[in-house]
Write an enzyme that holds these catalytic residues in place. Structure first.
Site, PDB file in Angstrom:
ATOM      1  N   SER A 149      49.947  39.265  40.535  1.00 28.15           N
ATOM      2  CA  SER A 149      49.183  40.157  39.420  1.00 28.15           C
ATOM      3  C   SER A 149      48.334  39.237  37.843  1.00 28.15           C
ATOM      4  O   SER A 149      46.748  38.707  38.148  1.00 28.15           O
ATOM      5  CB  SER A 149      50.781  41.025  38.839  1.00 28.15           C
ATOM      6  OG  SER A 149      50.269  41.676  37.759  1.00 28.15           O
TER       7      SER A 149
ATOM      8  N   ASP B 160      48.731  50.947  43.831  1.00 29.62           N
ATOM      9  CA  ASP B 160      48.842  49.987  42.755  1.00 29.62           C
ATOM     10  C   ASP B 160      48.190  50.630  41.811  1.00 29.62           C
ATOM     11  O   ASP B 160      47.159  50.956  41.205  1.00 29.62           O
ATOM     12  CB  ASP B 160      48.407  48.982  43.461  1.00 29.62           C
ATOM     13  CG  ASP B 160      49.137  47.753  42.319  1.00 29.62           C
ATOM     14  OD1 ASP B 160      49.207  47.712  40.726  1.00 29.62           O
ATOM     15  OD2 ASP B 160      48.631  46.402  42.505  1.00 29.62           O
TER      16      ASP B 160
ATOM     17  N   HIS C 161      52.700  48.416  43.212  1.00 22.32           N
ATOM     18  CA  HIS C 161      52.200  47.132  42.480  1.00 22.32           C
ATOM     19  C   HIS C 161      53.741  45.895  43.112  1.00 22.32           C
ATOM     20  O   HIS C 161      52.743  44.877  42.972  1.00 22.32           O
ATOM     21  CB  HIS C 161      51.949  46.767  41.012  1.00 22.32           C
ATOM     22  CG  HIS C 161      51.618  45.365  40.449  1.00 22.32           C
ATOM     23  ND1 HIS C 161      50.026  45.323  40.570  1.00 22.32           N
ATOM     24  CD2 HIS C 161      52.301  45.117  40.050  1.00 22.32           C
ATOM     25  CE1 HIS C 161      50.814  44.116  40.119  1.00 22.32           C
ATOM     26  NE2 HIS C 161      51.725  43.552  39.157  1.00 22.32           N
TER      27      HIS C 161
END
Length: 506
Positions: free
Chosen positions: A351, A436, A471
């Site tokens: 991320s 995501d 995610h």
């Protein structure tokens, strides 16, 4: 027991309204308690441990406001504690005749004050725990007779116990060089018993009960580790890397007997955003790497809060590049101390940690041998220019708004996608999730395409897109293990680790 408060989401998945529902009535009759019209502010509802008050927490990244109602009269009009001010965060809890407020107004690392229930505004705040330049207050737990402060100093979390006046304080001691400790489940208000969870890179998650009067602790439960795990076979330590902004802490774990010969495979992990501290916690699956001779390290770089609030503030906005130079400094220090060498050094981040991977690769690609970038936030400029995407507006307080030319130029100067250039890059595995909602799958996809088009080496560059993931990877325990096994297999083979089971289980 007759009603409850709840939040609803807007189209950007932001909790923006609070409703009151009475049991037995239709939802159409629910009462709107609060409607938050600022797109950067989220709503949340919580109950004080004393069970006397319900708090409506309104918070952006760096600004907050709290309203409250008596828990026995939830239909009452919410009262304001203190009106929001840009850049000022505060949280509220209750004990006795006072509200206790933890805030950062003229207190970078936060302080604790209290105010009478009838007049909780700023002018009535009286200091309980003063601001300290070297100690960050991360949280507070209030009990009938005790004030428990979760704080951080020199990169390590601590638990401090005081009375309601802030006096008679002491800390619970811990022996390991690097560890993590945090609050356990403590629903009872009138008690002398505190539960907390302790872990380290070699100690599995452990729940303790601590008597705040006698200062005695009892281990209630430790997460079992199958396969005959023996902590004594491993060593954890904390070292410090010299950096341009001061020393950067690094947490390490490896098998005892590992020699610093410059040839050890080493996996260096980093994040460095949102003020999140990347604490050294136990992972049973990580043993699969360590038992095969891999040294695991965490770089506690600016952008996190390990060394206080300024450590975070010096790694965001127009200082974001400090995050990247700190990570590079950690890698160089590990090489200099002969824990590893560039061909044997793997790095990983996900991320915002994936943004870190992309940035340091553009800056110093020759320093690393293998890279694992998980759902990397690598198209930051274009994402931050699109306010219709989930999270974009709330992220302005972290990265800046590129509609402002200063932020546009700065973000563009480090954005991983914009700064790919003709040079040799290491071996890379990049992952993405089709569903995501935080980092669109197109970000890693277009970054990989640009790298393939521009880079000058023949090293492999793999893009693995999970078609059913979000995610945080695939859902389900076994699917998660399969993902980890794939990533570990990639790292081990590309680092040149001999195939097969670890020596102890062959």
């Amino acid at each position: 027991s007759r009603s409850f408060l709840y939040t609803v989401l807007d189209d950007a998945h932001r909790p923006y309204k609070v409703y009151l529902h009475r049991l037995g009535e239709k939802q159409d009759a629910d009462v709107l308690v609060h409607h938050e019209k600022d797109d950067a502010v989220y709503c949340a509802v919580s109950l004080s441990r004393s069970r006397r008050f319900i708090f409506i927490d309104l918070h952006a990244k760096t600004t907050s406001e709290v309203r409250y109602v008596p828990a026995d009269r939830p239909e009452a009009r919410p009262r304001l504690v203190a009106r929001r001010r840009a850049g000022i965060e505060y949280g509220v809890d209750h004990a006795g005749d006072h509200f206790f407020v933890t805030h950062n107004e003229r207190a970078t690392n936060f302080k604790i004050v209290r105010a009478p229930l009838a007049s909780p505004g700023r002018k009535h705040w009286r200091t309980v725990v003063a601001h300290r330049h070297d100690v960050l207050i991360e949280g507070v737990e209030l009990f009938a007779d005790h004030l428990v402060v979760h704080e951080r100093q020199r990169g390590l979390p601590h638990i401090s116990i005081r009375d309601h006046a802030g006096k008679a304080g002491f800390r619970i001691g811990f022996r390991e060089q690097a560890y993590d400790v945090g609050p356990g489940r403590n629903p009872i208000f009138d008690t002398d018993k505190l539960r907390f969870t302790y872990t380290s890179l070699v100690t599995p998650a452990s729940v303790y009960e601590y008597d705040m009067r006698s200062r005695r602790r009892v281990l209630l439960k430790r997460t079992p580790v199958l396969g005959g795990y023996q902590p004594s076979k491993y060593r954890t330590e904390r070292i410090w890397a010299p950096g341009p902004g001061g020393e950067v802490p690094i947490s390490l774990v490896y098998r005892r007997g590992t020699r610093r010969n410059g040839r050890n495979p080493l996996l260096l992990s980093g994040y460095g955003s949102y003020g999140l501290s990347r604490d050294p916690t136990f992972s049973s699956v990580r043993l699969s790497l360590i038992d095969r001779g891999v040294v695991f390290a965490i770089a506690h770089i600016r952008g996190g809060s390990e060394l206080g609030r300024r450590w975070y503030e010096h790694g965001k906005f127009l200082r974001k590049k400090n995050t990247f130079v700190d990570f590079i400094a950690c890698a160089e220090h590990l090489i200099r101390r002969r824990y590893t060498s560039p061909p044997h050094l793997a790095i990983t981040g996900g991320s915002a940690g994936g943004l870190l991977m992309g940035a340091v690769l553009n800056m110093r690609p020759e320093l690393f041998g293998v890279v694992l970038a998980a759902v990397p936030f690598v198209d930051i400029l274009n994402t931050m220019l699109d306010p219709t995407l989930p999270l974009t507006v709330t992220e302005y307080d972290e990265w800046g708004n590129p509609a402002d030319p200063r932020y546009y130029r700065y973000i563009k100067s480090y954005g991983p996608y914009e700064n790919v250039r003709p040079q040799a890059y290491p071996k890379m595995l990049v992952t993405a999730g089709l569903n995501d909602p935080r980092v669109g799958f197109w970000e890693p996809a277009k970054w990989v395409a640009r790298l393939r088009d521009v880079k000058t080496d023949d090293n492999e560059l793999l893009l693995k897109t999970e078609m059913g993931s979000g995610h945080f990877g695939a859902s389900g325990r076994y699917n998660m293990f399969k993902e980890i096994a794939f990533e570990y297999a990639y790292l081990l083979t590309r680092l040149g680790v001999e195939p097969g089971a670890p020596p102890d289980v062959r």
